[in-house]
Design a protein around this motif. Sequence first.
Motif, PDB file in Angstrom:
ATOM      1  N   ASN A   1       0.849  -1.189   0.000  1.00  0.00           N
ATOM      2  CA  ASN A   1       0.000   0.000   0.000  1.00  0.00           C
ATOM      3  C   ASN A   1       0.886   1.242   0.000  1.00  0.00           C
ATOM      4  O   ASN A   1       1.769   1.372   0.847  1.00  0.00           O
ATOM      5  N   LEU A   2       0.625   2.137  -0.944  1.00  0.00           N
ATOM      6  CA  LEU A   2       1.375   3.387  -1.055  1.00  0.00           C
ATOM      7  C   LEU A   2       0.459   4.556  -0.735  1.00  0.00           C
ATOM      8  O   LEU A   2      -0.621   4.679  -1.310  1.00  0.00           O
ATOM      9  N   TYR A   3       0.911   5.387   0.186  1.00  0.00           N
ATOM     10  CA  TYR A   3       0.236   6.646   0.470  1.00  0.00           C
ATOM     11  C   TYR A   3       1.095   7.743  -0.141  1.00  0.00           C
ATOM     12  O   TYR A   3       2.314   7.729   0.009  1.00  0.00           O
ATOM     13  N   ILE A   4       0.472   8.687  -0.799  1.00  0.00           N
ATOM     14  CA  ILE A   4       1.202   9.847  -1.316  1.00  0.00           C
ATOM     15  C   ILE A   4       0.583  11.070  -0.666  1.00  0.00           C
ATOM     16  O   ILE A   4      -0.624  11.298  -0.755  1.00  0.00           O
ATOM     17  N   GLN A   5       1.445  11.841   0.015  1.00  0.00           N
ATOM     18  CA  GLN A   5       0.945  13.024   0.718  1.00  0.00           C
ATOM     19  C   GLN A   5       1.957  14.151   0.616  1.00  0.00           C
ATOM     20  O   GLN A   5       3.109  13.930   0.262  1.00  0.00           O
ATOM     21  N   ASP A   6       1.498  15.345   0.936  1.00  0.00           N
ATOM     22  CA  ASP A   6       2.415  16.484   0.961  1.00  0.00           C
ATOM     23  C   ASP A   6       3.074  16.562   2.336  1.00  0.00           C
ATOM     24  O   ASP A   6       2.775  15.764   3.225  1.00  0.00           O
ATOM     25  N   SER A   7       3.976  17.532   2.509  1.00  0.00           N
ATOM     26  CA  SER A   7       4.726  17.635   3.762  1.00  0.00           C
ATOM     27  C   SER A   7       3.830  17.956   4.966  1.00  0.00           C
ATOM     28  O   SER A   7       4.210  17.707   6.104  1.00  0.00           O
ATOM     29  N   ALA A   8       2.637  18.494   4.716  1.00  0.00           N
ATOM     30  CA  ALA A   8       1.700  18.788   5.796  1.00  0.00           C
ATOM     31  C   ALA A   8       0.838  17.579   6.150  1.00  0.00           C
ATOM     32  O   ALA A   8       0.007  17.650   7.050  1.00  0.00           O
ATOM     33  N   GLY A   9       1.014  16.463   5.432  1.00  0.00           N
ATOM     34  CA  GLY A   9       0.248  15.255   5.718  1.00  0.00           C
ATOM     35  C   GLY A   9      -1.050  15.139   4.955  1.00  0.00           C
ATOM     36  O   GLY A   9      -1.833  14.231   5.217  1.00  0.00           O
ATOM     37  N   ASN A  10      -1.290  16.047   3.998  1.00  0.00           N
ATOM     38  CA  ASN A  10      -2.523  15.980   3.201  1.00  0.00           C
ATOM     39  C   ASN A  10      -2.408  14.889   2.152  1.00  0.00           C
ATOM     40  O   ASN A  10      -1.412  14.803   1.431  1.00  0.00           O
ATOM     41  N   ASN A  11      -3.445  14.064   2.044  1.00  0.00           N
ATOM     42  CA  ASN A  11      -3.485  12.983   1.067  1.00  0.00           C
ATOM     43  C   ASN A  11      -3.566  13.567  -0.343  1.00  0.00           C
ATOM     44  O   ASN A  11      -4.387  14.435  -0.612  1.00  0.00           O
ATOM     45  N   LEU A  12      -2.694  13.108  -1.238  1.00  0.00           N
ATOM     46  CA  LEU A  12      -2.642  13.633  -2.604  1.00  0.00           C
ATOM     47  C   LEU A  12      -3.217  12.659  -3.632  1.00  0.00           C
ATOM     48  O   LEU A  12      -2.965  12.804  -4.821  1.00  0.00           O
TER      49      LEU A  12
ATOM     50  N   GLY B   1      -5.266  20.084  -6.675  1.00  0.00           N
ATOM     51  CA  GLY B   1      -4.029  19.951  -5.918  1.00  0.00           C
ATOM     52  C   GLY B   1      -3.648  18.501  -5.649  1.00  0.00           C
ATOM     53  O   GLY B   1      -2.590  18.218  -5.108  1.00  0.00           O
ATOM     54  N   SER B   2      -4.520  17.592  -6.039  1.00  0.00           N
ATOM     55  CA  SER B   2      -4.286  16.172  -5.834  1.00  0.00           C
ATOM     56  C   SER B   2      -3.942  15.514  -7.174  1.00  0.00           C
ATOM     57  O   SER B   2      -4.133  16.103  -8.231  1.00  0.00           O
ATOM     58  N   TYR B   3      -3.413  14.295  -7.120  1.00  0.00           N
ATOM     59  CA  TYR B   3      -3.080  13.565  -8.343  1.00  0.00           C
ATOM     60  C   TYR B   3      -4.329  12.855  -8.851  1.00  0.00           C
ATOM     61  O   TYR B   3      -4.727  11.827  -8.321  1.00  0.00           O
ATOM     62  N   SER B   4      -4.943  13.427  -9.873  1.00  0.00           N
ATOM     63  CA  SER B   4      -6.151  12.844 -10.427  1.00  0.00           C
ATOM     64  C   SER B   4      -5.824  11.680 -11.354  1.00  0.00           C
ATOM     65  O   SER B   4      -6.653  10.813 -11.578  1.00  0.00           O
ATOM     66  N   GLY B   5      -4.614  11.669 -11.896  1.00  0.00           N
ATOM     67  CA  GLY B   5      -4.201  10.593 -12.783  1.00  0.00           C
ATOM     68  C   GLY B   5      -2.970   9.895 -12.250  1.00  0.00           C
ATOM     69  O   GLY B   5      -1.980  10.536 -11.898  1.00  0.00           O
ATOM     70  N   VAL B   6      -3.048   8.577 -12.177  1.00  0.00           N
ATOM     71  CA  VAL B   6      -1.919   7.764 -11.729  1.00  0.00           C
ATOM     72  C   VAL B   6      -1.834   6.570 -12.669  1.00  0.00           C
ATOM     73  O   VAL B   6      -2.849   5.940 -12.963  1.00  0.00           O
ATOM     74  N   SER B   7      -0.631   6.273 -13.140  1.00  0.00           N
ATOM     75  CA  SER B   7      -0.446   5.051 -13.925  1.00  0.00           C
ATOM     76  C   SER B   7       0.911   4.443 -13.604  1.00  0.00           C
ATOM     77  O   SER B   7       1.844   5.143 -13.206  1.00  0.00           O
ATOM     78  N   PHE B   8       0.982   3.125 -13.758  1.00  0.00           N
ATOM     79  CA  PHE B   8       2.206   2.364 -13.519  1.00  0.00           C
ATOM     80  C   PHE B   8       2.638   1.721 -14.827  1.00  0.00           C
ATOM     81  O   PHE B   8       1.810   1.177 -15.553  1.00  0.00           O
ATOM     82  N   ASN B   9       3.953   1.739 -15.109  1.00  0.00           N
ATOM     83  CA  ASN B   9       4.493   1.067 -16.279  1.00  0.00           C
ATOM     84  C   ASN B   9       5.698   0.226 -15.844  1.00  0.00           C
ATOM     85  O   ASN B   9       6.578   0.721 -15.142  1.00  0.00           O
ATOM     86  N   ASP B  10       5.734  -1.019 -16.283  1.00  0.00           N
ATOM     87  CA  ASP B  10       6.794  -1.962 -15.929  1.00  0.00           C
ATOM     88  C   ASP B  10       8.065  -1.624 -16.700  1.00  0.00           C
ATOM     89  O   ASP B  10       8.118  -1.767 -17.911  1.00  0.00           O
ATOM     90  N   GLU B  11       9.102  -1.188 -16.000  1.00  0.00           N
ATOM     91  CA  GLU B  11      10.365  -0.792 -16.635  1.00  0.00           C
ATOM     92  C   GLU B  11      11.245  -1.986 -16.999  1.00  0.00           C
ATOM     93  O   GLU B  11      12.188  -1.837 -17.769  1.00  0.00           O
TER      94      GLU B  11
END
Length: 169
Positions: free
Chosen positions: A33-44, A51-61
């Motif tokens: 499980n990955l949480y991505i947040q800013d330095s203030a602890g806000n979930n991104l 201000g949040s990441y609306s798009g996320v994708s993973f690619n196998d390198e």
Amino acid sequence: MKKLFLVLTLISITLFSCGSDDDSLQKIDQLLNLYIQDSAGNNLLIPNKIGSYSGVSFNDELAVKDIAPVNFSRKEIIADSVYTIEYLAGATRQFVEDTSDGSKIYKSEIQVSLTKKISDTQNAPVVQDKLEIFYRSSSSVFEVSRVLYNNQLVFTKVPDQPNVATIIK
């Protein structure tokens, strides 16, 4: 009589062969499980929030093909909109080394593409990050052992604890 003996022998062999040996089972612990947040602890990872990441994708390198999407899921885990990325498997695993205790180390390299929503109609340029997941494999366990995000250690395995990494952006 011979038929009865044959039938009883076959049943006995079948029952003995179906027995299980719990010591021979390998524990699989690869859910990350990955949480991505800013330095203030806000979930991104809140999908529609500015201000949040609306798009996320993973690619196998490490895949044979250049474009090799990796499956993951974005999950809301708490009612107050705390989102996490849940990754189970799917990226290529490459052998790294044998360890002194007889375990083997493997790794996956994933390019993480993040698109930040900066207004109702605009997105920031896509950010390309690197996620490296290291696995330890022995006869008793296959588990996530450590995780690097942009070459920084964000997770080290603690026995019998969930695999949770927090990334500060």
